[in-house]
Motif scaffolding. Structure first.
Motif, PDB file in Angstrom:
ATOM      1  N   ALA A   3      13.590  -3.124  18.802  1.00  0.00           N
ATOM      2  CA  ALA A   3      13.952  -2.419  17.574  1.00  0.00           C
ATOM      3  C   ALA A   3      13.208  -3.028  16.399  1.00  0.00           C
ATOM      4  O   ALA A   3      13.088  -4.257  16.298  1.00  0.00           O
ATOM      5  CB  ALA A   3      15.461  -2.498  17.336  1.00  0.00           C
ATOM      6  N   ALA A   4      12.705  -2.180  15.524  1.00  0.00           N
ATOM      7  CA  ALA A   4      12.006  -2.623  14.324  1.00  0.00           C
ATOM      8  C   ALA A   4      12.908  -2.462  13.106  1.00  0.00           C
ATOM      9  O   ALA A   4      13.586  -1.449  12.957  1.00  0.00           O
ATOM     10  CB  ALA A   4      10.721  -1.819  14.132  1.00  0.00           C
ATOM     11  N   GLN A   5      12.906  -3.485  12.263  1.00  0.00           N
ATOM     12  CA  GLN A   5      13.649  -3.448  11.000  1.00  0.00           C
ATOM     13  C   GLN A   5      12.611  -3.391   9.864  1.00  0.00           C
ATOM     14  O   GLN A   5      11.708  -4.231   9.813  1.00  0.00           O
ATOM     15  CB  GLN A   5      14.537  -4.683  10.826  1.00  0.00           C
ATOM     16  N   TRP A   6      12.758  -2.413   8.989  1.00  0.00           N
ATOM     17  CA  TRP A   6      11.796  -2.204   7.905  1.00  0.00           C
ATOM     18  C   TRP A   6      12.430  -2.513   6.548  1.00  0.00           C
ATOM     19  O   TRP A   6      13.572  -2.120   6.282  1.00  0.00           O
ATOM     20  CB  TRP A   6      11.339  -0.746   7.871  1.00  0.00           C
ATOM     21  N   THR A   7      11.667  -3.196   5.701  1.00  0.00           N
ATOM     22  CA  THR A   7      11.991  -3.327   4.279  1.00  0.00           C
ATOM     23  C   THR A   7      10.760  -2.871   3.511  1.00  0.00           C
ATOM     24  O   THR A   7       9.674  -3.457   3.663  1.00  0.00           O
ATOM     25  CB  THR A   7      12.348  -4.776   3.907  1.00  0.00           C
ATOM     26  N   ILE A   8      10.919  -1.822   2.707  1.00  0.00           N
ATOM     27  CA  ILE A   8       9.769  -1.175   2.067  1.00  0.00           C
ATOM     28  C   ILE A   8       9.875  -1.303   0.552  1.00  0.00           C
ATOM     29  O   ILE A   8      10.920  -1.004  -0.045  1.00  0.00           O
ATOM     30  CB  ILE A   8       9.707   0.320   2.434  1.00  0.00           C
ATOM     31  N   ASP A   9       8.807  -1.761  -0.060  1.00  0.00           N
ATOM     32  CA  ASP A   9       8.679  -1.737  -1.514  1.00  0.00           C
ATOM     33  C   ASP A   9       8.300  -0.304  -1.890  1.00  0.00           C
ATOM     34  O   ASP A   9       7.136   0.091  -1.787  1.00  0.00           O
ATOM     35  CB  ASP A   9       7.610  -2.734  -1.960  1.00  0.00           C
ATOM     36  N   ALA A  10       9.296   0.469  -2.301  1.00  0.00           N
ATOM     37  CA  ALA A  10       9.081   1.902  -2.509  1.00  0.00           C
ATOM     38  C   ALA A  10       8.097   2.185  -3.638  1.00  0.00           C
ATOM     39  O   ALA A  10       7.359   3.186  -3.598  1.00  0.00           O
ATOM     40  CB  ALA A  10      10.415   2.579  -2.795  1.00  0.00           C
ATOM     41  N   ARG A  11       8.064   1.338  -4.650  1.00  0.00           N
ATOM     42  CA  ARG A  11       7.158   1.567  -5.775  1.00  0.00           C
ATOM     43  C   ARG A  11       5.698   1.377  -5.358  1.00  0.00           C
ATOM     44  O   ARG A  11       4.791   1.993  -5.914  1.00  0.00           O
ATOM     45  CB  ARG A  11       7.500   0.601  -6.904  1.00  0.00           C
ATOM     46  N   ARG A  12       5.498   0.508  -4.406  1.00  0.00           N
ATOM     47  CA  ARG A  12       4.141   0.160  -3.983  1.00  0.00           C
ATOM     48  C   ARG A  12       3.644   1.037  -2.836  1.00  0.00           C
ATOM     49  O   ARG A  12       2.443   1.261  -2.692  1.00  0.00           O
ATOM     50  CB  ARG A  12       4.143  -1.309  -3.548  1.00  0.00           C
ATOM     51  N   ALA A  13       4.552   1.559  -2.009  1.00  0.00           N
ATOM     52  CA  ALA A  13       4.172   2.219  -0.768  1.00  0.00           C
ATOM     53  C   ALA A  13       3.278   3.431  -0.991  1.00  0.00           C
ATOM     54  O   ALA A  13       2.257   3.605  -0.341  1.00  0.00           O
ATOM     55  CB  ALA A  13       5.414   2.625   0.013  1.00  0.00           C
ATOM     56  N   ARG A  14       3.646   4.317  -1.866  1.00  0.00           N
ATOM     57  CA  ARG A  14       2.938   5.551  -2.204  1.00  0.00           C
ATOM     58  C   ARG A  14       2.776   6.466  -0.998  1.00  0.00           C
ATOM     59  O   ARG A  14       2.108   6.149  -0.037  1.00  0.00           O
ATOM     60  CB  ARG A  14       1.579   5.270  -2.855  1.00  0.00           C
ATOM     61  N   TRP A  15       3.390   7.606  -1.070  1.00  0.00           N
ATOM     62  CA  TRP A  15       3.405   8.563   0.039  1.00  0.00           C
ATOM     63  C   TRP A  15       2.054   9.233   0.205  1.00  0.00           C
ATOM     64  O   TRP A  15       1.477   9.787  -0.733  1.00  0.00           O
ATOM     65  CB  TRP A  15       4.462   9.626  -0.225  1.00  0.00           C
ATOM     66  N   VAL A  16       1.496   9.204   1.413  1.00  0.00           N
ATOM     67  CA  VAL A  16       0.258   9.922   1.738  1.00  0.00           C
ATOM     68  C   VAL A  16       0.460  10.782   2.982  1.00  0.00           C
ATOM     69  O   VAL A  16      -0.504  11.335   3.527  1.00  0.00           O
ATOM     70  CB  VAL A  16      -0.927   8.953   1.955  1.00  0.00           C
ATOM     71  N   GLY A  17       1.702  10.905   3.421  1.00  0.00           N
ATOM     72  CA  GLY A  17       2.003  11.732   4.576  1.00  0.00           C
ATOM     73  C   GLY A  17       1.980  13.206   4.236  1.00  0.00           C
ATOM     74  O   GLY A  17       1.720  13.605   3.087  1.00  0.00           O
ATOM     75  N   PRO A  18       2.282  14.047   5.195  1.00  0.00           N
ATOM     76  CA  PRO A  18       2.237  15.494   4.964  1.00  0.00           C
ATOM     77  C   PRO A  18       3.318  15.957   3.995  1.00  0.00           C
ATOM     78  O   PRO A  18       4.360  15.328   3.848  1.00  0.00           O
ATOM     79  CB  PRO A  18       2.446  16.080   6.361  1.00  0.00           C
ATOM     80  N   ASP A  19       3.034  17.057   3.343  1.00  0.00           N
ATOM     81  CA  ASP A  19       3.981  17.686   2.422  1.00  0.00           C
ATOM     82  C   ASP A  19       4.777  18.722   3.217  1.00  0.00           C
ATOM     83  O   ASP A  19       4.323  19.841   3.436  1.00  0.00           O
ATOM     84  CB  ASP A  19       3.226  18.344   1.265  1.00  0.00           C
ATOM     85  N   ALA A  20       5.961  18.321   3.664  1.00  0.00           N
ATOM     86  CA  ALA A  20       6.775  19.214   4.494  1.00  0.00           C
ATOM     87  C   ALA A  20       7.201  20.444   3.689  1.00  0.00           C
ATOM     88  O   ALA A  20       7.671  20.316   2.555  1.00  0.00           O
ATOM     89  CB  ALA A  20       7.998  18.468   5.009  1.00  0.00           C
TER      90      ALA A  20
END
Length: 436
Positions: free
Chosen positions: A163-180
């Motif tokens: 199992a992977a546990q994620w902690t994401i800096d949301a301000r830094r991440a910047r979305w580049v995935g698809p626009d659903a």
């Protein structure tokens, strides 16, 4: 799986009862219909996991939601509280997803031994006896999630889905995935529970390591049972496609930063997506919420598409730990329940510390990926051989651990580890999305 699989009401293993009787202890099944038995059993479980005394509300909810579990108690009748077991064990029949198939499994939980009765061989006696019962009742695999990772290896269990546990800096991440193209809407916790139930049934067959949701768990997740504390903090959103299908749901809670309200934290407690579109839509919503600086999530896959949907992958801190353990009880039944991507044959010489699944087996896979398993006295000439323990065989069952890695670690010996790895590989990394 049925709530009343024959495993539930099976007689206790005679070797187990005799062994514990020789230690001055009594083992018996707890009657699901009697509060006078289930309440003390629950207290012992709570104590074993360092919890406090249960409230009436918690006892009521436990009684209402856990009758499907086979509950075992070990009692010391000379103790000041003879009705409270000094050891507990619960199990039920579940359905485990394998690569290309499913298999009936004995799911195990609530395993405790009181600190006053440690190091007396109680756990070994109960575990071995209950595993033998599972075999007799037609459950080829045992599974569990653990609070301590060092306990179960000696019983032949191995972590097969990490199992992977994620902690994401949301301000830094910047979305580049698809626009659903669909839409996100808030729903009630009760609505979310119903959506998640249906979606989980759609998606669990696609992911090795997942099981059917145990009774009562959906209500616990969504706070729709009386014993869930702070249920009012939970929020639920759904994803609805452009064609009107509800294909995803996410359950989360927000923790405000009292010193900086624009630096609050979202904990994603559950995200179920039946389509890639719903997956992208829900994660984008969670990562771009106003006033949120940190997004945390657990029990994720070790190969999440999310990794490729953020511009700055260093904005995510990912840790991996053991999570879903498997233990093969019936080698032919377990290996023939899954499919394989290559046609091949291999001999497996399996050792088992409990003597349940030991033997020499020839696994033969045809061009369609279907397998047959023969029990033999000696490895046939010309068929490559692997010598390994049942724990190692259980680890590779779901396709998430490479036999090459285990060979390099000294955990198995094979004529051709790479060939064995190609045979047991899975295109989908195994995952279990919750604890039980």
């Amino acid at each position: 799986m049925s709530d009343r699989h024959p495993h539930h009401d099976a007689s206790l293993d005679r070797t187990m009862t005799d062994d514990l009787a020789g230690r001055g202890l009594v083992v018996r099944r707890v009657d699901d219909a009697l509060r006078t038995e289930t309440d003390p059993w629950l207290e012992a479980v709570s104590r074993g996991f360092l919890g406090g005394e249960r409230t009436d509300v918690q006892r009521d909810a436990f009684f209402a939601h856990t009758a499907y579990r086979r509950k075992i108690g070990v009692f010391d009748e000379t103790a000041p509280q003879p009705d409270v077991p000094v050891a507990t064990f619960a199990s039920w029949a579940a359905e485990l997803t394998l690569p290309g198939g499913t298999v009936a499994a004995c799911a195990i939980s609530s395993v405790t031994v009181a600190p006053t009765h440690r190091r007396r061989g109680i756990l070994r006696s109960v575990m071995t006896g209950e595993l033998r019962t599972a075999v007799e009742r037609g459950l080829p695999v045992a599974i569990l999630t653990v609070s301590e990772s060092t306990i179960y290896g000696r019983f032949g269990f191995a972590p097969a889905a990490l199992a992977a546990q994620w902690t994401i800096d949301a301000r830094r991440a910047r979305w580049v995935g698809p626009d659903a193209p669909g839409r996100i809407d808030f729903v009630t916790r009760a609505q979310g529970r119903e959506i998640a139930t249906a979606l989980h049934e759609r998606v669990r067959a696609q992911t090795p390591g997942e099981i059917d949701m145990p009774g009562g768990h959906w209500d616990r997740f969504f706070g729709t049972r009386a014993d869930v504390e702070k249920a009012e903090e939970l929020r639920v959103v759904q994803y609805r496609s452009a064609t009107g299908d509800v294909d995803g749901v996410a359950l989360y809670k927000v923790t405000e930063n009292e010193h900086d309200f624009a630096a609050s934290t979202v904990d994603v407690l559950l995200l179920v997506a039946a389509t890639d579109e719903a997956y992208a839509g829900l994660w984008r919503f969670l990562l771009t919420m106003d006033l949120i600086a940190t997004v945390r999530a657990g029990e994720l896959s070790v190969d999440e598409p999310l990794w490729w949907m953020i511009a700055d992958q260093r904005a995510a801190t990912v840790t991996v730990r053991d999570h879903h353990y498997t233990r093969i009880l019936d080698v032919p039944a377990a290996l023939s329940a899954r499919t394989y991507d290559v046609a091949d044959a291999v001999t497996l010489r399996v050792a088992d510390p409990l003597g349940i699944a030991a033997g020499t087996f020839v696994l033969t896979v045809d061009a369609e990926g279907l397998a047959g398993v023969d029990i033999v006295d000696e490895p046939p000439v010309g068929v490559p051989t692997a010598t390994l323990g049942v724990a190692e065989l259980s680890a590779i069952l779901l396709g998430g651990v490479s036999p090459v890695t285990l060979a390099r670690a000294g955990r198995l010996v094979a004529d051709d580890p790479s060939r064995l790895a190609r045979l047991f590989a899975s295109t989908v990394p195994p995952r279990l999305s919750f604890w039980y």
